[in-house]
Design a protein around this motif. Structure first.
Motif, PDB file in Angstrom:
ATOM      1  N   ARG A 120      -5.395   0.514  -2.195  1.00  0.00           N
ATOM      2  CA  ARG A 120      -4.094   0.549  -1.977  1.00  0.00           C
ATOM      3  C   ARG A 120      -3.481   1.885  -2.084  1.00  0.00           C
ATOM      4  NH1 ARG A 120      -0.356  -3.691  -4.035  1.00  0.00           N
ATOM      5  NH2 ARG A 120      -1.283  -3.318  -6.265  1.00  0.00           N
ATOM      6  N   LEU A 150      -3.997   5.331   8.715  1.00  0.00           N
ATOM      7  CA  LEU A 150      -3.566   4.398   7.521  1.00  0.00           C
ATOM      8  C   LEU A 150      -3.247   2.898   8.201  1.00  0.00           C
ATOM      9  CD1 LEU A 150      -0.998   6.616   5.781  1.00  0.00           C
ATOM     10  CD2 LEU A 150      -3.026   5.915   4.909  1.00  0.00           C
ATOM     11  N   PRO A 151      -3.394   2.070   7.504  1.00  0.00           N
ATOM     12  CA  PRO A 151      -3.077   0.621   7.880  1.00  0.00           C
ATOM     13  C   PRO A 151      -1.421   0.670   8.100  1.00  0.00           C
ATOM     14  CG  PRO A 151      -4.569   0.511   5.935  1.00  0.00           C
ATOM     15  CD  PRO A 151      -4.084   1.934   6.196  1.00  0.00           C
ATOM     16  N   SER A 152      -0.948  -0.300   9.189  1.00  0.00           N
ATOM     17  CA  SER A 152       0.182  -0.223   9.524  1.00  0.00           C
ATOM     18  C   SER A 152       1.492  -0.547   8.315  1.00  0.00           C
ATOM     19  CB  SER A 152       0.377  -1.186  10.596  1.00  0.00           C
ATOM     20  OG  SER A 152       0.108  -2.406  10.342  1.00  0.00           O
ATOM     21  N   ASP A 153       0.884  -1.279   7.326  1.00  0.00           N
ATOM     22  CA  ASP A 153       1.859  -1.765   6.367  1.00  0.00           C
ATOM     23  C   ASP A 153       1.845  -0.855   5.215  1.00  0.00           C
ATOM     24  OD1 ASP A 153      -0.625  -2.211   5.377  1.00  0.00           O
ATOM     25  OD2 ASP A 153      -0.327  -4.236   4.614  1.00  0.00           O
ATOM     26  N   THR A 154       1.543   0.572   5.178  1.00  0.00           N
ATOM     27  CA  THR A 154       1.271   1.302   4.039  1.00  0.00           C
ATOM     28  C   THR A 154       2.687   2.025   4.077  1.00  0.00           C
ATOM     29  OG1 THR A 154      -0.800   1.821   4.730  1.00  0.00           O
ATOM     30  CG2 THR A 154       0.336   3.429   3.216  1.00  0.00           C
ATOM     31  N   LEU A 198      -9.773   2.887   3.418  1.00  0.00           N
ATOM     32  CA  LEU A 198      -8.351   2.447   3.295  1.00  0.00           C
ATOM     33  C   LEU A 198      -7.962   1.206   3.317  1.00  0.00           C
ATOM     34  CD1 LEU A 198      -7.255   4.880   6.061  1.00  0.00           C
ATOM     35  CD2 LEU A 198      -7.199   5.451   3.707  1.00  0.00           C
ATOM     36  N   ALA A 199      -8.905   0.265   3.646  1.00  0.00           N
ATOM     37  CA  ALA A 199      -8.390  -1.273   3.744  1.00  0.00           C
ATOM     38  C   ALA A 199      -8.819  -1.548   2.242  1.00  0.00           C
ATOM     39  CB  ALA A 199      -9.152  -1.811   4.684  1.00  0.00           C
ATOM     40  N   ARG A 200      -9.648  -0.855   1.486  1.00  0.00           N
ATOM     41  CA  ARG A 200      -9.970  -1.415   0.135  1.00  0.00           C
ATOM     42  C   ARG A 200      -9.150  -0.971  -0.904  1.00  0.00           C
ATOM     43  NH1 ARG A 200     -13.348   1.217  -3.169  1.00  0.00           N
ATOM     44  NH2 ARG A 200     -14.087   2.578  -1.589  1.00  0.00           N
ATOM     45  N   THR A 249     -12.257   3.518   7.677  1.00  0.00           N
ATOM     46  CA  THR A 249     -11.003   2.558   7.856  1.00  0.00           C
ATOM     47  C   THR A 249     -11.495   1.590   6.620  1.00  0.00           C
ATOM     48  OG1 THR A 249     -10.963   3.120  10.032  1.00  0.00           O
ATOM     49  CG2 THR A 249     -10.070   0.903   9.213  1.00  0.00           C
ATOM     50  N   ARG A 307       0.881  -1.120   0.024  1.00  0.00           N
ATOM     51  CA  ARG A 307       0.099   0.055   0.136  1.00  0.00           C
ATOM     52  C   ARG A 307       1.023   1.290   0.023  1.00  0.00           C
ATOM     53  NH1 ARG A 307      -5.188  -1.411   1.895  1.00  0.00           N
ATOM     54  NH2 ARG A 307      -5.409  -3.590   2.542  1.00  0.00           N
TER      55      ARG A 307
END
Length: 678
Positions: free
Chosen positions: A161, A210-214, A157-159, A154, A27
């Protein structure tokens, strides 16, 4: 050595960091904060930006697009296009979307980023008008547009990338009139701090969601006034914290350009980068340091450059006037020679000063004066001072060797030099600049003609041709990436070698030499074009522009820039004064300069060949480079004083006139007119 280390870091980063770029589940968030500099980021006023910087790779961003300064509209438009783009003269903020549609921009390649994402089936979210412009497709469509980060859920943001956000809180107060202000700084320090707090809060709101892996990219996408600055570039990704952030596009491990953001977003997602994108993915290098100082150095050079060239022009004109008055009377010859060598030492000192630490105008001026004194003393104090060509050999040799060594070690001396280039201006980031080309060519030709003077015949010709070709390859290859310089340097080398060999130069031969220069530089350009797009310099990209039909626009811009230099009040006086002195000194040697130039040429025909080759390269370089008159002016600034110094050294010492008889002797020697006594 420095260049080898940089390339090593680049290769390592490509190996371990490139895997993250190709991760299909990656992401990426692109956060643009137009106007942000590294001096703005601190733990008190901008805690979110400060924390992001601590967890990211950090570098400087050159935001140059088409004009001398970049507005937010141009910055976001360049990210969209992947090439330098502009909306128009004195633009301001990006246009507001209407629903999910952005007004179609007139810039070529606009919508490249959005089209690539749509072709790959990627979902994207745009927050703010600048982000909408960056992610829009060529038809102006923005699938998911929001005005604030709090409107993004959320689940969204998950949907998706890809998310981009325009944080315009800092730049908005500067655009009160709709465009960038015509002053360097419109806000007070407190007003800017207030705007920074708002920008920091908005940035923090998105970072928290943001997701932590972004992978997070944050960039200061534009200027904020009439003076360009280096801006912030951050990349938060695993293993990047504390490292420098650069790109192959600049050949610097801590510097990148706006189109690199486009390439980085696509590469991180594993989406193919279109061929029209000139940027390359950002690269994590060594340890990050000196980012605030980098912009301060660029601003210091900007502050002194105009005064420096004006002072140099006045010093050159004053020297030729004084030389004209003194040489014709054969007075103060040592002083004239000292002044000539000192003036010729100024150009190389502009690069040597970067070996010294400096951060202020006073420190830069003091270091420059010290370097001039050192080079002058070295030229006039060594055992070679007794040889008429000794000081000329030292100054020209040091000039050529300094620039050659700089090309071989990453061009750190030309960066932020008054006779080099600055990253904030964005005209060039590496390689051989136009003024350094003039000095490298002149220094090489003069130094090799000293060899030809010492060893005339075949040895001298081989020295001129061999060392000249080596310097030319340095300038025209990937190290120097100088297009116009090669076209001008090849005829200069050929003319010098031909004259050293005792041959005559005709217009036909000169035309053939120019054609040969064109063939050589075309070979360099085509070879560069055949390399991968990420490794191409502007030489290779020009071949692509020729093939795509865009080259005429590039040539027209460079021609316009060249013609503008012909009216420069700081460059043309140097050209006119030097040319007038040389021409008059040759046509009227006795009246103009006590025969300095004829004496120099009679003593060393090789010197005459070197000066002729220098003038050929200088004139051609003026015509084929956008720096125009600067090329010829700097060639003359080095060559003419050194030639005069050599001529003074070989002038025959005038014999003192016989002493006038005293009064007593005169009376005794005068026949008496009185009548003799009877």
């Amino acid at each position: 050595m420095r260049r080898a280390l940089v390339l090593g870091f680049v290769l390592v980063s490509q190996l371990w960091f490139g895997a993250a770029h190709a991760d299909v589940g990656a992401r990426v968030a692109l956060i643009g904060v137009p106007g942000l500099t590294w001096s703005d980021v601190d733990p008190v006023d901008t805690p979110n930006l400060w924390q992001l910087a601590r967890s990211s790779a950090a570098g400087s961003l050159s935001v140059r697009t088409v004009g001398s300064v970049t507005c937010p509209y141009d910055g976001w438009l360049t990210v969209s296009a992947g090439v330098r783009s502009a909306a128009g003269h004195r633009c301001g903020a990006p246009p507001l979307p209407s629903g999910t549609r952005v007004p179609v921009a007139a810039a070529e390649h606009w919508g490249t980023l959005g089209a690539a994402l749509r072709a790959a089936g990627e979902c994207s979210i745009a927050i703010g008008p600048g982000a909408a412009l960056a992610l829009a497709t060529p038809d102006g469509q923005v699938p998911n547009y929001h005005t604030s980060p709090i409107q993004v859920s959320t689940a969204d943001l998950a949907r998706c990338r890809v998310v981009a956000m325009d944080v315009d809180d800092l730049i908005r107060p500067y655009l009160g009139g709709g465009t960038l202000p015509a002053v360097p700084e419109r806000l007070t320090e407190q007003q800017r701090r207030d705007a920074l707090r708002l920008a920091d809060a908005r940035t923090g709101a998105l970072l928290a969601a943001l997701p932590s892996d972004t992978t997070v990219l944050l960039a200061g996408l534009s200027d904020h006034g009439s003076v360009p600055h280096l801006r912030v570039a951050m990349l938060r990704a695993p293993g990047a914290a504390g490292h420098a952030l650069g790109a192959a596009s600049t050949h610097r491990d801590d510097l990148s350009i706006l189109p690199d953001l486009t390439a980085t977003v696509l590469t991180t997602l594993g989406v193919p980068v279109p061929n029209t994108v000139v940027g390359v993915p950002l690269q994590v290098g060594g340890r990050a340091s000196g980012l605030v100082e980098a912009d301060e150095a660029a601003q210091t050079v900007r502050a002194v450059k105009g005064v420096f060239f004006a002072g140099l022009a006045m010093a050159q004109v004053a020297f030729y006037v004084a030389a004209f008055m003194l040489l014709r009377r054969r007075r103060a010859l040592r002083a004239v020679r000292l002044a000539a060598v000192a003036l010729a030492s100024v150009p190389v000192s502009c690069y040597l000063v970067n070996l010294l630490p400096w951060s202020t105008v006073a420190a830069l001026a003091g270091g420059l004066a010290a370097c001039v004194a050192f080079v002058t003393a070295a030229a006039l104090a060594g055992p070679w001072r007794r040889h008429p060509l000794g000081p000329l050999a030292v100054v020209s040799g040091v000039t050529a060797l300094t620039l050659a060594a700089d090309l071989l070690t990453g061009t750190t001396l030309q960066l932020n030099s008054v006779m080099g280039y600055s990253a904030d201006v964005g005209a060039r980031y590496f390689g051989l600049g136009n003024i350094p080309f003039a000095l490298l060519a002149t220094g090489t030709l003069l130094a090799t003609t000293v060899i030809a003077h010492r060893w005339p015949g075949r040895t001298g010709v081989v020295a001129v041709a061999g060392l000249g070709a080596f310097a030319m390859v340095l300038g025209g290859s990937g190290l120097g990436s100088d297009f116009g310089g090669v076209i001008a340097f090849v005829p200069g080398i050929a003319v010098t070698a031909l004259l050293v060999a005792g041959r005559r130069v005709s217009l036909v031969k000169l035309g053939a030499f120019c054609a040969a220069g064109g063939v050589v530089v075309t070979g360099f350009a085509v070879a560069n074009y055949l390399r991968p797009a990420a490794e191409q310099t502007h030489l290779g990209r020009f071949v692509g522009q020729v093939l795509s039909g865009e080259a005429l626009d590039v040539v027209a811009r460079k021609l316009q820039a060249m013609l503008a230099t012909l009216l420069s009040p700081t460059l043309m006086p140097i050209v006119l004064a030097a040319a007038a002195f040389l021409i008059y000194a040759i046509l009227r040697p006795g009246a103009a300069s006590a025969g300095v130039l004829p004496a120099a040429f009679a003593y060393s025909p090789a010197l005459k060949a070197g000066l002729t080759g220098t003038l050929v390269s200088g004139v051609l370089g003026m015509l084929v480079n956008d720096s125009g008159a600067a090329v010829l002016a700097m060639a003359l600034a080095l060559a003419a004083p050194l030639t005069i110094s050599a001529g003074i050294a070989v002038l025959p010492t005038p014999r003192p006139a016989p002493a006038s008889p005293g009064c007593r002797e005169a009376v005794a020697a005068t026949p008496s007119s009185a009548p003799r006594p009877a």
